[in-house]
Design an enzyme around this catalytic site. Structure first.
Site, short mmCIF file in Angstrom:
data_model
loop_
_atom_site.label_atom_id
_atom_site.label_comp_id
_atom_site.label_asym_id
_atom_site.label_seq_id
_atom_site.Cartn_x
_atom_site.Cartn_y
_atom_site.Cartn_z
N LYS A 183 18.60 -70.42 25.53
CA LYS A 183 19.73 -69.49 25.46
C LYS A 183 21.01 -70.32 25.37
O LYS A 183 21.48 -70.88 26.36
CB LYS A 183 19.79 -68.58 26.70
CG LYS A 183 20.76 -67.42 26.47
CD LYS A 183 21.51 -66.99 27.70
CE LYS A 183 22.69 -67.83 28.07
NZ LYS A 183 23.82 -67.84 27.12
N GLU A 259 22.43 -80.09 35.03
CA GLU A 259 23.46 -81.05 34.58
C GLU A 259 24.79 -80.32 34.67
O GLU A 259 25.01 -79.36 33.93
CB GLU A 259 23.22 -81.45 33.12
CG GLU A 259 21.98 -82.25 32.87
CD GLU A 259 22.04 -83.64 33.42
OE1 GLU A 259 23.09 -84.05 33.95
OE2 GLU A 259 21.01 -84.31 33.33
N CYS A 293 31.59 -83.57 29.82
CA CYS A 293 31.40 -83.61 31.28
C CYS A 293 31.54 -85.03 31.82
O CYS A 293 31.94 -85.21 32.95
CB CYS A 293 30.04 -83.04 31.62
SG CYS A 293 28.75 -83.79 30.63
N GLU A 392 37.61 -80.02 37.78
CA GLU A 392 37.35 -80.31 36.37
C GLU A 392 38.27 -79.44 35.49
O GLU A 392 38.24 -78.22 35.58
CB GLU A 392 35.89 -79.99 36.06
CG GLU A 392 35.46 -80.46 34.70
CD GLU A 392 33.99 -80.20 34.45
OE1 GLU A 392 33.53 -79.07 34.70
OE2 GLU A 392 33.30 -81.12 34.00
P1 NAD Z 1 29.15 -72.26 31.95
O1 NAD Z 1 28.58 -72.68 33.24
O2 NAD Z 1 30.18 -71.20 31.93
O3 NAD Z 1 28.00 -71.71 30.97
C1 NAD Z 1 26.89 -72.51 30.65
C2 NAD Z 1 25.74 -71.59 30.21
O4 NAD Z 1 25.34 -70.79 31.33
C3 NAD Z 1 26.08 -70.61 29.09
O5 NAD Z 1 24.97 -70.52 28.22
C4 NAD Z 1 26.29 -69.30 29.85
O6 NAD Z 1 26.03 -68.15 29.06
C5 NAD Z 1 25.25 -69.41 30.95
N1 NAD Z 1 25.50 -68.62 32.15
C6 NAD Z 1 26.67 -68.12 32.61
N2 NAD Z 1 26.49 -67.48 33.77
C7 NAD Z 1 25.17 -67.60 34.08
C8 NAD Z 1 24.37 -67.19 35.19
N3 NAD Z 1 24.88 -66.52 36.22
N4 NAD Z 1 23.07 -67.50 35.19
C9 NAD Z 1 22.52 -68.21 34.16
N5 NAD Z 1 23.23 -68.64 33.09
C10 NAD Z 1 24.55 -68.33 33.05
O7 NAD Z 1 29.66 -73.59 31.26
P2 NAD Z 1 30.48 -73.73 29.91
O8 NAD Z 1 31.85 -73.24 30.16
O9 NAD Z 1 29.69 -73.15 28.77
O10 NAD Z 1 30.48 -75.32 29.72
C11 NAD Z 1 31.39 -76.15 30.35
C12 NAD Z 1 30.81 -76.76 31.61
O11 NAD Z 1 29.58 -77.43 31.33
C13 NAD Z 1 31.69 -77.81 32.23
O12 NAD Z 1 31.77 -77.61 33.61
C14 NAD Z 1 30.98 -79.12 31.92
O13 NAD Z 1 31.25 -80.16 32.80
C15 NAD Z 1 29.57 -78.70 31.96
N6 NAD Z 1 28.74 -79.64 31.21
C16 NAD Z 1 27.93 -80.50 31.90
C17 NAD Z 1 27.18 -81.43 31.22
C18 NAD Z 1 26.28 -82.39 31.94
O14 NAD Z 1 25.36 -82.88 31.32
N7 NAD Z 1 26.52 -82.68 33.21
C19 NAD Z 1 27.22 -81.47 29.84
C20 NAD Z 1 28.06 -80.59 29.17
C21 NAD Z 1 28.80 -79.67 29.88
#
Ligand code: NAD
Length: 488
Positions: A183, A259, A293, A392
């Protein structure tokens, strides 16, 4: 067959391209604010069908045991995707807003090519390990360990490096013999859906082993975390969402792989080449508008050199203006959405209200009235307790903080809820090693070193996550261990 769909992109469920039972949602180009196209907006019913297909493929076929078959299909997928590299490049830049230069590396071609690494692992991994004989309770036994696929994987991914993160989950999970429901984030559905199209039309993957479900509704991610037919949730995203995923997955006691976010430190020691270090720190923080990230967003410099370091970093940022991501010279493109720009701007405002000085940037670039651009920004005058140094931001925003020596730099770097990555610059090897050993993060670069590679496990300490992605450790996240004994 052109990749770009005439109407909305489809879902991939049980080997078929389907529109799903929902409507569609728009994809917006972050650099122009134009609607690029539409994606299928899956419902809970579609997600349930995808999970059923993955469960069925895992439970009723030989997929998890036929290592050579999986290696063959992963290489087939890699080659099919690379044949579409230029179409994917254009679509990825339009959907993600990432600078096109990054698509030659981690934004596209790197992670596709790395599918070959996971195919190799499927073939070369030691699936059975002889533990020899032992006499537990006085009885001679011969023991062995067998590695087995862990089952159905629910992969939930963010928008910032969609191909990198999607393939860092799909690749090892399929190589390990798992089946997958992916997803992707609502902001970047095409980067996943069009991979699904290639899988359906140009590869021989058996139905159900890989399913791709796009949706504007975050609840479909939560559904993957709670559905008892899913064995592992592999999540990349924010720490706040990761906590929710972990709590939801605890209901059915799934294995959870996370992650999450970061607030990594770029540590400059007093024997470092200050000009090179500060220019690199500026370059790092603007790359893909700071939406990475592992990007270093706190620059820790010796107190005696604070003014000089601030001037060098400010001048470097002045040469890295935000620009058109289709231009091969652009390093800093737009951020993903109006909401994300608003979030970044509110942190800059917060820094001002906490008493910080905006050394450069702080606003929107002049002459760009379309697109979600933010100026590369340097903040000084705040210490590590400020919110902009603790939280962040996920934008091209760097905070410069003075330190009082190596131990103090380590202390400041570790004074964070996160522990994802970091960087140290210096000359003395012993001092560098002390810093590398002292900072509690999953990756550390020395003097600009690059750790990113398919065979290098990536992940975080503390609230940056649980587990490792990529490398052998990342592959093993998708395995279970079975111990077997017989009388000898
Ligand atoms: P997000 O947490 O808002 O969303 C990530 C994913 O989770 C999306 O597909 C979203 O639809 C889904 N999601 C949202 N609510 C959910 C829930 N309650 N249960 C299950 N899934 C849910 O993150 P974002 O805004 O898309 O991405 C940015 C964030 O991702 C930043 O905090 C960044 O640091 C992090 N990130 C981490 C890494 C890593 O490897 N550590 C890599 C890239 C991004």
């Amino acid at each position: 067959m052109p990749l770009r769909p005439a109407s909305a992109s489809d879902l991939l469920i049980d080997g078929k391209q389907v529109a799903g039972s929902g409507s569609t949602f728009d994809i917006v180009n972050p650099a122009t604010e134009e609607i690029v196209g539409q994606a299928a907006d899956a419902t809970a019913e579609d997600m349930s069908a995808a999970i059923a297909a993955a469960r069925n493929a895992f439970d009723t076929t030989d997929w998890s045991r036929d290592h050579a078959l999986r290696a063959r299909f992963l290489r087939q997928l890699r080659d099919a995707l690379l044949a579409h590299a230029d179409e994917f490049r254009e679509i990825t830049v339009a959907e993600v807003g990432c600078p096109v230069f990054l698509t030659h590396g981690p934004q596209l071609e790197g992670p596709i090519t790395d599918l070959g690494y996971f195919a190799d692992l499927a073939e070369t991994y030691e699936w059975t390990r002889d533990l020899g004989e032992a006499k537990p309770m006085g009885l001679k036994n011969r023991r062995e360990l067998r590695a087995e696929a862990a089952g159905v994987v629910g992969a939930i991914t963010p928008w910032n490096f969609p191909h990198q993160i999607n393939f860092a989950k799909i690749g090892p999970a399929l190589a390990a013999g798992c089946t997958v429901v992916l997803k992707p984030a609502p902001d970047t559905p095409w980067c996943a859906a069009l991979v699904g199209k290639v899988i359906a039309e140009e590869t021989d993957f058996p139905p159900g082993v890989i399913n791709i479900v796009t949706s504007s509704d975050h609840a479909l991610g939560a559904q993957l975390a709670t559905d008892p037919r899913v064995d592992i949730v592999s999540f990349t995203g924010s720490t706040a969402t990761g906590k929710k995923v972990m709590a939801a997955a605890s209901e059915s006691l799934k294995k959870v792989f996370l992650e999450l976010g970061g607030k990594s430190a770029f540590i400059v020691l007093d024997d470092a080449d200050l000009a090179s270090a500060c220019s690199m720190a500026a370059f790092a923080v603007v790359t893909h508008a700071g939406q990475g990230c592992a990007i270093t967003t706190r620059l820790l410099v010796p107190r005696s050199k604070l003014d000089e370091a601030t001037a060098i970093t400010r001048d470097s940022l002045a040469g890295l203006a935000a620009g058109d991501p289709t231009d091969s010279g652009t390093i800093c493109g737009p951020v993903i959405s109006a909401a994300q720009r608003q979030r970044v701007e509110s942190y800059i405002e917060l820094a001002r209200s906490e008493g910080g000085t905006i050394e450069i940037g702080g606003g929107r670039p002049a002459g760009r009235d379309r697109g979600f651009f933010v100026e590369p920004t340097l903040i000084s005058g705040l210490d590590n307790t400020s919110r902009v140094a603790q939280e962040e931001v996920f934008g091209p925003v760097l905070v410069i903080i003075p330190h009082d020596g190596d131990d103090d730099a380590i202390r400041i770097a570790n004074d964070s809820p996160y522990g994802l990555s970091g960087q140290v610059w210096g000359t003395d090897e012993d001092r560098i090693n002390k810093v590398v050993n002292g900072v509690r993060t999953g990756t550390m670069a020395i003097n600009g070193g690059i750790w990113y590679s398919a065979d290098v496990p990536f992940g975080g300490y503390k609230q940056s996550g649980i587990g490792r992605e990529m490398g052998v450790a990342g592959f093993e996240e998708y395995l279970e261990t079975k111990a077997v004994a017989r009388p000898a």
